[in-house]
Design a protein around this motif. Structure first.
Motif, short mmCIF file in Angstrom:
data_model
loop_
_atom_site.label_atom_id
_atom_site.label_comp_id
_atom_site.label_asym_id
_atom_site.label_seq_id
_atom_site.Cartn_x
_atom_site.Cartn_y
_atom_site.Cartn_z
N ALA A 1 0.84 -1.20 0.00
CA ALA A 1 0.00 0.00 0.00
C ALA A 1 0.87 1.25 0.00
CB ALA A 1 -0.91 -0.01 1.22
N ILE A 2 1.98 1.19 0.77
CA ILE A 2 2.88 2.34 0.81
C ILE A 2 3.53 2.55 -0.56
CG2 ILE A 2 5.08 3.16 1.76
CD1 ILE A 2 4.28 1.87 4.42
N THR A 3 3.99 1.44 -1.14
CA THR A 3 4.62 1.55 -2.46
C THR A 3 3.63 2.09 -3.49
OG1 THR A 3 6.05 -0.31 -1.93
CG2 THR A 3 5.85 0.26 -4.25
N TYR B 1 3.76 17.27 -22.66
CA TYR B 1 4.56 17.73 -21.52
C TYR B 1 6.05 17.45 -21.78
CZ TYR B 1 7.06 17.88 -17.20
OH TYR B 1 8.01 18.19 -16.29
N TRP B 2 6.35 16.24 -22.26
CA TRP B 2 7.75 15.85 -22.43
C TRP B 2 8.40 16.61 -23.58
CZ3 TRP B 2 9.72 13.88 -18.36
CH2 TRP B 2 8.92 13.14 -17.51
N GLY C 1 1.11 4.03 -2.88
CA GLY C 1 0.95 5.46 -2.59
C GLY C 1 2.12 6.27 -3.11
N LEU C 2 3.34 5.74 -2.90
CA LEU C 2 4.54 6.43 -3.39
C LEU C 2 4.48 6.59 -4.92
CD1 LEU C 2 7.42 4.76 -1.34
CD2 LEU C 2 6.70 7.14 -1.22
N ARG C 3 4.04 5.54 -5.59
CA ARG C 3 3.98 5.59 -7.06
C ARG C 3 2.98 6.66 -7.53
NH1 ARG C 3 4.64 -0.83 -7.91
NH2 ARG C 3 6.91 -0.83 -7.76
N ARG C 4 1.94 6.83 -6.75
CA ARG C 4 0.96 7.85 -7.14
C ARG C 4 1.52 9.25 -6.89
NH1 ARG C 4 -4.06 5.69 -3.95
NH2 ARG C 4 -5.13 7.56 -4.64
N ILE C 5 2.23 9.39 -5.76
CA ILE C 5 2.79 10.71 -5.45
C ILE C 5 3.89 11.10 -6.45
CG2 ILE C 5 4.24 11.96 -3.77
CD1 ILE C 5 2.66 10.64 -1.56
N TYR C 6 4.72 10.12 -6.77
CA TYR C 6 5.89 10.42 -7.60
C TYR C 6 5.68 10.08 -9.07
CZ TYR C 6 8.66 11.54 -3.52
OH TYR C 6 9.15 12.16 -2.39
N ALA C 7 4.45 9.84 -9.45
CA ALA C 7 4.20 9.51 -10.86
C ALA C 7 4.65 10.66 -11.76
CB ALA C 7 2.72 9.25 -11.06
N ALA C 8 5.35 10.31 -12.83
CA ALA C 8 5.81 11.33 -13.76
C ALA C 8 4.62 11.86 -14.54
CB ALA C 8 6.83 10.73 -14.71
N PRO C 9 4.69 13.11 -14.96
CA PRO C 9 3.59 13.67 -15.77
C PRO C 9 3.36 12.83 -17.02
CG PRO C 9 5.13 15.38 -15.12
CD PRO C 9 5.75 14.08 -14.73
N GLU C 10 2.10 12.73 -17.41
CA GLU C 10 1.77 11.95 -18.60
C GLU C 10 1.55 12.89 -19.78
OE1 GLU C 10 -1.61 9.76 -17.42
OE2 GLU C 10 -0.49 8.41 -16.11
#
Lengths: 199, 124
Positions: B15-17, B32-33, B19-28
């Motif tokens: 669950a923590i991982t 943007y790129w 959550g981390l992936r959602r917080i640190y998700a790169a812009p789509e």
């Protein structure tokens, strides 16, 4: 005193390349061409690596904006140091080290500047302001209880999938230290989020 | 490597991982790129070149510090060697010579004196 001998020719914006042009020359070809002064080749390297570079920077700094700044700083440093890069080495690993250093430098500068107003949470992604469940909010808050290095290590490992060795190389720490930081970061997050996780 | 660490993970870590992936998700989104790429390239294009004067200026302070250290070391060495020279000269002056006086007398003169003495004694 304005007469100057440039140590490296100034970068000039290359003509846009077709997207599938990267399939032609290899990364090594781009590196060698860029070392010979081809701005187009360096632009191709930017295109190949800027997403990973962003991910590395984002793991270290606290906000999306700082990650963008660190990526730009990193590519600028890499461009200036390109002559010193050995083309038989993996360019991505070299670049990631430079970007990580730029990000760490940015964190240090932010700490000095914002010593009196530290953020209470890790900044959440700008693209998704509506999403705010309890775990996410608490997780953002809990991340500020980790050291900068622990936070970077857990994100680089668990989110980006880098190995301990790669993380150690990027952050300039031994592999064992990266492993230990990951262990302590996980333990701290478990402790801080214990009540939510037991729900 | 990761197997060792997986032993320390429990179900809640997922669950923590997550959550981390959602917080640190790169812009789509490619736009943007492409935008970030353009900003990187324009930053490179707009970066000032490093001219020789700036480079020289960057090395000026360490060079001055090194020169000062060399000058001080040279000064100390000169003063020290002058002192040593003075001390040895002074000691040389105070030390008595060990050469025997007799060696300064020429044997020829000694023989002449002896001959004169014998002449005087015998001529009485």
């Amino acid at each position: 005193m304005t007469a100057a001998i440039a140590l490296r020719p100034q970068f000039s914006l290359p003509l846009p390349m077709p997207v599938d042009a990267a399939k032609g020359p290899s990364e090594r070809d781009h590196v060698i061409a860029a070392q010979k002064g081809s701005d187009e080749a360096f632009a191709a390297l930017v295109r190949l690596h800027h997403r990973r570079a962003y991910a590395v920077a984002r793991a270290i700094v606290l906000s999306h904006e700082d990650a963008e700044d660190a990526v730009q700083d990193g590519f600028l440093h890499a461009f200036r140091a390109l002559d010193r890069f050995r083309s038989d080495q993996p360019f991505g690993a070299w670049l990631n080290r430079i970007v990580a250093n730029a990000a760490l430098d940015l964190v240090r500068r932010r700490k000095v500047r914002d010593a009196d107003e530290l953020p209470e949470t890790v900044a959440l992604p700008f693209r998704d302001p509506g999403e705010s469940d309890e775990l996410r909010r608490r997780l953002g808050e809990s991340l500020t209880h980790l050291t900068d290095r622990q936070r970077a290590v857990i994100v680089l490992h668990d989110v980006e999938g880098y190995t301990h060795g790669e993380i150690g190389s990027m952050l300039g720490i031994p592999e064992g230290t990266a492993r230990s930081d990951l262990h302590h970061a996980r333990a701290a997050l478990r402790r801080l989020l214990k009540d939510i996780r037991s729900d | 490597m990761t197997d060792h660490l997986k032993l320390h993970r429990d179900e809640g870590d997922e669950a923590i991982t997550h959550g981390l992936r959602r917080i640190y998700a790169a812009p789509e989104g490619d736009s943007y790129w492409r935008g970030l790429e353009a900003r990187i390239l324009s930053r490179l294009a707009g970066a000032p070149t490093i001219d020789w004067w700036d480079e020289l200026d960057r090395w000026m302070r360490p060079a001055l510090a090194a020169a000062a250290v060399v000058l001080i070391a040279a000064g100390v060495a000169v003063v020290r060697s002058y002192q040593v020279e003075q001390e040895s000269t002074y000691e040389a002056m105070l030390t008595p010579t060990t050469l025997p006086v007799e060696t300064a007398v020429r044997p020829v003169l000694q023989e002449k004196r002896d001959a004169t003495f014998r002449y005087l004694m015998t001529s009485r």
